[in-house]
Design an enzyme around this catalytic site. Structure first.
Site, short mmCIF file in Angstrom:
data_model
loop_
_atom_site.label_atom_id
_atom_site.label_comp_id
_atom_site.label_asym_id
_atom_site.label_seq_id
_atom_site.Cartn_x
_atom_site.Cartn_y
_atom_site.Cartn_z
N TYR A 142 0.46 -1.00 0.01
CA TYR A 142 -0.44 0.19 0.11
C TYR A 142 1.45 1.13 -0.28
O TYR A 142 0.59 2.17 -0.53
CB TYR A 142 -1.36 -0.03 1.28
N LYS A 188 3.82 -15.26 1.52
CA LYS A 188 3.52 -16.25 -0.25
C LYS A 188 4.87 -15.76 0.58
O LYS A 188 5.70 -16.08 -0.69
CB LYS A 188 3.13 -14.85 -0.94
N ASP A 221 -2.66 -18.50 -0.25
CA ASP A 221 -3.84 -19.06 -0.78
C ASP A 221 -4.27 -19.86 0.06
O ASP A 221 -5.65 -19.97 -0.13
CB ASP A 221 -3.31 -19.35 -1.88
N ASP A 245 -6.07 -7.54 4.37
CA ASP A 245 -7.11 -6.83 3.67
C ASP A 245 -8.54 -7.55 2.80
O ASP A 245 -9.49 -8.21 2.80
CB ASP A 245 -6.85 -6.04 2.11
N ASP A 249 -12.44 -9.48 4.07
CA ASP A 249 -13.43 -9.39 3.66
C ASP A 249 -14.06 -10.71 3.40
O ASP A 249 -15.34 -11.41 3.26
CB ASP A 249 -13.55 -8.92 1.81
C1 IPM Z 1 -10.37 -1.80 3.84
C2 IPM Z 1 -10.78 -0.78 3.17
C3 IPM Z 1 -9.20 -0.23 2.64
C4 IPM Z 1 -8.03 -0.54 2.14
C5 IPM Z 1 -9.34 0.96 0.98
C6 IPM Z 1 -11.01 1.76 1.07
C7 IPM Z 1 -8.23 1.65 1.39
O1 IPM Z 1 -10.19 -2.35 1.40
O2 IPM Z 1 -10.49 -0.94 5.39
O3 IPM Z 1 -10.17 -2.91 4.46
O4 IPM Z 1 -7.91 -1.47 0.88
O5 IPM Z 1 -7.38 -0.78 3.50
MN MN Z 2 -11.02 -3.91 2.15
#
Ligand code: IPM
Ligand code: MN
Ligand code: NAD
Length: 356
Positions: A142, A188, A221, A245, A249
């Protein structure tokens, strides 16, 4: 009387909708528990770009830096997706994180028994899931340089120093020690040198400082599939910014909705508390976003400020409401954002926890 200043950044899309419930809960908790909290709202993201021609106004940054904690709803959306560089909403969030300095983003994933049925996984797989993803937040791909894009080429760099790996790993080992004593480090290392350094630093720290914690290494993975095959066996997962990240999710599927996952960022000058979901443009403005992730983030904020009972009460209100079947649409229910917030406040504050 203890007194706190919290900078509130509602942001875009469903950000303001879920933030409203979090603010209401913090206010109610402060009245109930006798502490003072000033909650001042500041613009960030697309709404700031529209009003001030920058997604991260100086005034917002300054207000965050002098506060005791920062609460963020969510930012970004299709209206601003054509923006580039520092005009991107997401860049504002990264600048905010960097300014506050918190390098450890804690993303707990707890599947209460009442939500086992909402999970797309079979009940016997998901039941008992209670894990914590520790995502490195201020380094990795990032922020690494070189980075850039021309019409023909683009590049980003995944960079970690020994220092950065050691501090996030130490924090994760410490947290594992206070939980079930199991740490999974995700990398990885079969391909990336940056992961080879990561793995060797984590292993060395294990040997020297945390031999009592069970450490396992997984490739990212494989970690993705293990999270779905055996989520209940994880305790603490530590990983790099990008992997954290994506995996968080993915972990949002476990309780059936990303909308209930909170986060807290530690290790910097000021703590940052934000649900892990985005601005959800597909459901924004409809009034049925799930505010549970925002409310759990508010509970973490209060706990971090030292108001542990107040935080615990809000947390209790959330899980009690879920147990009573008060669910927003993402979890198969019909409750609106506000109705869910009402339910949380009434189970948190109108009855004593022992009787509910
Ligand atoms: C998160 C989001 C952020 C990230 C984005 C919006 C910059 O996806 O907080 O998970 O990638 O960290
Ligand atoms: Mn995110
Ligand atoms: P998203 O998290 O906004 O939405 C993904 C899916 O989850 C959507 O179907 C959405 O409706 C659902 N969802 C998310 N939160 C929910 C909630 N509280 N209640 C019910 N359903 C919920 O991800 P996206 O669509 O990829 O991103 C939309 C925008 O948000 C993008 O601009 C992205 O960059 C931004 N984003 C911001 C943050 C943040 O501010 N912290 C985090 C992630 C994404």
């Amino acid at each position: 009387m203890a007194s706190y200043q919290v900078a509130v950044l509602p942001g875009d899309g469903i950000g303001p909708e879920v933030t409203r419930e979090a603010v209401r809960a913090i206010h109610t908790a402060s009245n109930e528990f006798g502490f003072k909290v000033s909650l001042e709202e500041w613009p960030i993201g697309g709404c700031a770009l529209d009003a001030y021609d920058t997604p991260f106004p100086d005034a917002t940054r300054d207000a965050c830096l002098v506060s005791d904690a920062v609460f963020l709803g969510a930012l970004g959306g299709p209206k601003w997706d054509h923006e580039t560089g520092s005009r991107r909403c997401e860049a504002a969030l990264l600048s905010l994180r960097k300014a506050l300095g918190g390098f450890a983003n804690l993303r707990p994933v707890l599947v209460p028994e009442s939500l086992v049925g909402s999970s797309p996984l079979r009940p016997e797989r998901v039941s008992g899931t209670d894990l914590l993803i520790v995502r490195e937040l201020t380094g990795g791909i990032y922020f690494g340089t070189p980075r850039g894009m021309t019409a023909e080429n683009a590049c980003n760099s995944m960079v970690y120093s020994r220092f950065e790996v050691e501090r996030i790993a130490r924090l994760a080992f410490d947290l594992a020690r206070k939980r079930k004593g199991i740490l999974t480090s995700v990398d990885k290392a079969n391909v990336l040198e940056v992961s080879q350094l990561w793995r060797s630093v984590v292993s060395e720290l294990h040997r020297v400082e945390f031999p009592d914690v069970d450490l396992e290494h997984l490739y990212v993975d494989n970690a993705a599939i293990q999270l779905i095959l055996r989520p209940a066996q994880f305790d603490v997962i530590v990983t790099a910014n990008l992997f954290g990240d994506i995996l968080s999710d993915l972990a949002g599927t476990l309780p059936g909705s990303l909308g209930i996952l909170p986060s807290a960022t530690m290790g910097g000058r000021v703590g940052l508390f934000e649900p892990i979901h985005g601005s959800a443009p597909d459901i924004a403005g409809k009034g049925f976003a799930n505010p549970a992730g925002a409310l759990l983030s508010a509970a973490m904020l209060l706990e971090t400020l030292g108001e542990r009972d107040a935080g615990a009460r809000i947390r209790h209100g959330i899980f009690h409401s879920l147990d009573r079947g008060i669910l927003t649409r993402d979890l198969g229910g019909t409750a609106s954002t506000t109705k869910f917030g009402d339910a949380v406040l009434s189970s948190a504050f109108e009855r004593s926890p022992s009787t509910v």
